[in-house]
Scaffold this motif. Structure first.
Motif, PDB file in Angstrom:
ATOM      1  N   GLU A  88      -4.818  -2.254  -7.347  1.00 51.31           N
ATOM      2  CA  GLU A  88      -4.738  -2.643  -5.929  1.00 51.31           C
ATOM      3  C   GLU A  88      -4.604  -1.383  -5.083  1.00 51.31           C
ATOM      4  OE1 GLU A  88      -1.607  -5.466  -5.321  1.00 51.31           O
ATOM      5  OE2 GLU A  88      -2.615  -7.042  -6.459  1.00 51.31           O
ATOM      6  N   ARG A  89      -5.568  -0.503  -5.214  1.00 52.80           N
ATOM      7  CA  ARG A  89      -5.554   0.760  -4.477  1.00 52.80           C
ATOM      8  C   ARG A  89      -5.861   0.530  -2.999  1.00 52.80           C
ATOM      9  NH1 ARG A  89      -2.700   4.081  -7.701  1.00 52.80           N
ATOM     10  NH2 ARG A  89      -3.654   4.338  -9.774  1.00 52.80           N
ATOM     11  N   ARG A  90      -5.284   1.395  -2.188  1.00 49.03           N
ATOM     12  CA  ARG A  90      -5.426   1.250  -0.742  1.00 49.03           C
ATOM     13  C   ARG A  90      -6.048   2.497  -0.107  1.00 49.03           C
ATOM     14  NH1 ARG A  90      -2.574  -2.956   1.688  1.00 49.03           N
ATOM     15  NH2 ARG A  90      -1.339  -4.204   0.217  1.00 49.03           N
ATOM     16  N   GLY A  91      -6.762   2.268   0.974  1.00 46.83           N
ATOM     17  CA  GLY A  91      -7.281   3.365   1.779  1.00 46.83           C
ATOM     18  C   GLY A  91      -6.346   3.652   2.929  1.00 46.83           C
ATOM     19  N   PHE A  92      -6.754   4.559   3.816  1.00 43.40           N
ATOM     20  CA  PHE A  92      -5.870   4.981   4.891  1.00 43.40           C
ATOM     21  C   PHE A  92      -6.667   5.273   6.164  1.00 43.40           C
ATOM     22  CE2 PHE A  92      -1.744   6.413   6.171  1.00 43.40           C
ATOM     23  CZ  PHE A  92      -1.948   7.439   7.096  1.00 43.40           C
ATOM     24  N   PHE A  93      -6.302   4.604   7.243  1.00 44.88           N
ATOM     25  CA  PHE A  93      -6.834   4.918   8.567  1.00 44.88           C
ATOM     26  C   PHE A  93      -5.929   5.973   9.203  1.00 44.88           C
ATOM     27  CE2 PHE A  93      -9.154   1.055   7.974  1.00 44.88           C
ATOM     28  CZ  PHE A  93     -10.206   1.051   8.881  1.00 44.88           C
ATOM     29  N   SER A  94      -6.510   6.954   9.857  1.00 48.98           N
ATOM     30  CA  SER A  94      -5.703   7.994  10.496  1.00 48.98           C
ATOM     31  C   SER A  94      -4.836   7.382  11.597  1.00 48.98           C
ATOM     32  CB  SER A  94      -6.596   9.088  11.081  1.00 48.98           C
ATOM     33  OG  SER A  94      -7.363   8.581  12.164  1.00 48.98           O
TER      34      SER A  94
END
Length: 377
Positions: free
Chosen positions: A91-97
């Motif tokens: 369940e990997r997540r990305g990142f918005f600045s």
């Protein structure tokens, strides 16, 4: 009309409508900026998102006849989430600045500028005003520096003593001869923390950036990202904060003045695999109100694929295989082929070999075969 009294009233009113800092500048041409922009153009360092006419970017009189001053505003945004979520295996997540947390800042600043315009026009009905945020012709940063909001940091951001570089900027050209504020002295000194921290070396030197290598720019493009830069992106699905988080001035700076800027953790740090299956409608419903959605779904999906490769997430192999089989975008297919090669599990190799047997696009097929070759050598 008492200009000094009006300025004082504008400043006081600005505080009541959620403007955290306000400054006043002359409307003279930005001569020094013009020289820098010409040099950036010659070097090929521009992003392509800018106003193409340099004269409009540096000459307020081309935007409002007989301008007398420019008002610059700044709103502080959070650098930390109130509610955090963490990714885990499978369940990997990305990142918005950070600049894409909460409601799109363009809407927030336009609201403040509109209220400010209405206040000024109630006092001076014949005043001529023109407001803009980010996508306008003028450089928000150049105006803010001239207006004394902050100084121009080596990371090319405006650094404020109060809020660091975690500020959104907007400006209003006016026909009113407001007395200008004094610019601040540069306070970066010999520090090069931001330059050293830039993952791609986009900060060529203090105050000069090659936008073509900047991750904040790369994540917004629609093309295939150059292979040499993909590993540098990590799990960023939109934007980059490295030159801000590394800055000593920003240490400990975290302000929660505006409710509409607060991050929804499921949007600011989204699960990666579901992004690949989203319809356009689902994407708009979930991400449509944040600044990071402006380029649409495909760039975010491409960045999510790169992030899954960064994590070497073997659970994503079926999703990446589905991209190769079903996706119409060759950019996504090419990136998925590369990602499967990075993951490198037996299932990833099998997915690549199946795709190689049916793929007809030259670039995608080439990426598939290149990934297979790397894994078998």
């Amino acid at each position: 009309m008492n200009i000094n009294q009006l300025k004082k009233e504008v400043i006081e009113y600005s505080k009541t409508i959620g403007i955290d800092k306000i400054g006043f500048a002359t409307a003279d041409p930005f001569t020094e900026l013009k020289n820098r922009l010409i040099r950036q153009q010659e070097l090929g360092y521009q992003s392509g998102f800018e106003e193409p006419d340099i004269e409009k970017r540096v000459t307020p009189a081309l935007l409002l006849p007989e301008p007398r001053s420019i008002i610059s505003i700044a709103l502080a945004y959070p650098s930390k989430m109130k509610v955090r979520v963490e990714g885990k295996k499978g369940e990997r997540r990305g990142f918005f600045s950070r600049a894409s947390w909460g409601l799109d800042y363009h809407h927030i600043l336009r609201d403040r500028l509109k209220k400010l315009e209405e206040f000024i026009l109630a006092k001076v009905p014949d005043a001529r005003l023109k407001s803009m945020v980010d996508t306008g012709e003028l450089s928000d940063r150049a105006v803010a520096v001239r207006a004394g909001i902050g100084w121009s940091g080596k990371n090319c951001a405006v650094m404020t003593p109060e809020y660091g570089s975690y500020v959104y900027l907007g400006e209003m050209i006016t026909s009113i001869p407001f007395v200008p504020d004094s610019p601040m002295e540069d306070q970066c000194g010999s520090c090069t923390a931001c330059i050293d921290a830039c993952p791609t070396g986009a900060l060529v030197q203090g105050g000069q950036i090659n936008a073509q290598r900047c991750i904040a720019f790369l994540t917004q493009t629609k093309a295939v990202i150059p292979e040499e830069l993909r590993d540098k992106i990590g799990n960023r699905v939109y934007g980059c904060d490295s030159c801000q988080t590394s800055c000593p001035v920003n240490k400990g700076k975290d302000f929660h003045f505006h409710e509409e800027m607060e991050a929804d953790p499921e949007i600011a740090k989204p699960l990666l695999r579901p992004l690949l299956k989203m319809s356009n409608r689902e994407f708009k419903n979930k991400f449509g109100l944040v600044a990071g959605s402006w380029r649409g779904k495909k760039p975010i999906q491409r960045n999510a694929i790169i992030a899954l490769a960064h994590f070497k997430d073997e659970t994503a192999v079926p999703d990446l295989h589905a991209v190769l089989e079903n996706e119409t975008s060759n950019v996504l297919k090419e990136t998925a082929a590369w990602a499967l090669g990075k993951i490198g599990s037996p299932e990833a190799i099998e997915a690549l070999e199946k795709a190689a047997a049916t793929e007809t696009d030259f670039e995608v097929k080439n990426e598939i075969e290149k990934s297979i070759l790397k894994l078998k050598n």
